[in-house]
Design an enzyme around this catalytic site. Structure first.
Site: not given
Ligand code: SAH
Length: 207
Positions: A59
């Site tokens: 993000s």
């Molecule tokens: N906070 C992160 C942003 C990640 S983007 C950062 O600082 O990099 C969102 C993330 O959520 C992705 O890695 C994706 O794989 C994960 N995600 C999507 N669906 C999910 C679920 N059901 N359970 C756990 N993680 C999930």
């Protein structure tokens, strides 16, 4: 890189109203460039999201700071984070709370973020590979929950695992174009209150 990081904090965060000193200190400390794939490291401190592989993104710094400030973290809290991704937000949370339980559904991302976080010396973090819409029952209840992928509605399990007096920040929306950050609180009687905050755009929470 330290210079670029301090400039990011001043221009992107302080100048836009992020005021919590502990949050600003965390963003001054955590080496964002080490969470980003090699080809994008030069632009690690720019004002936007960046790709981290597997069709996922890290993000924008402002959103990380804004959501962290909204969470109102105290140093004795245990926090559940859903969507570890590259682990950057996890590292920021780890500077502010006692323990972080982070859940990521993509095995390669959960493994690489766990390795990265431990090699950078963060000790109060557990990363689990699992579907975060089920939360992580073993360590519940959580005083704070941070969700960084967007469900269509707030998962019941997360409401159940939120502690009394707890607070959750979660982007909710029927499509990527209509998400809104929600501030969810649970009062002493267990009553849930949901208030809207900023419009946002996160990847969907896959279930
Ligand atoms: N906070 C992160 C942003 C990640 S983007 C950062 O600082 O990099 C969102 C993330 O959520 C992705 O890695 C994706 O794989 C994960 N995600 C999507 N669906 C999910 C679920 N059901 N359970 C756990 N993680 C999930």
């Amino acid at each position: 890189m330290k210079q670029q990081r301090l400039q990011m904090v001043q221009k992107q965060l302080v100048d836009r109203g992020i005021a919590d000193v502990r949050v600003l200190d965390a963003l001054k400390t955590v080496p964002r460039h080490k969470f980003i794939p090699e080809p994008f490291r030069d632009v690690a401190y720019t004002d936007g999201p960046l790709p981290i592989g597997h069709n996922q993104t890290i993000s924008q710094p402002y959103i990380v700071a804004f959501m962290t400030e909204l969470l109102n973290i105290e140093s004795h809290h245990t926090i559940l984070e859903i969507g570890t991704g590259c682990g950057y937000q996890t590292a920021i949370l780890s500077c502010l709370a006692k323990k972080i339980i982070s859940v990521e559904v993509v095995p390669e991302l959960s493994e690489s973020s766990m390795n990265r976080l431990s090699s950078l010396g963060y000790k109060n973090i557990e990363v689990h590979c699992s579907d975060g819409s089920q939360g992580w029952e073993q360590n519940a209840p959580y005083q704070r929950i941070m969700v960084t992928a967007s469900p269509k509605s707030i998962p019941e399990a997360l409401l159940d695992q939120l502690d009394i007096d707890g607070r959750m920040i979660i982007p909710v929306g029927k499509s990527v174009f209509s998400q809104e950050l929600k501030i969810v609180t649970k009062n002493k009687k267990g009553h849930i209150d949901i208030r809207p905050s900023l419009p946002v755009r996160f990847v969907p929470l896959v279930t």
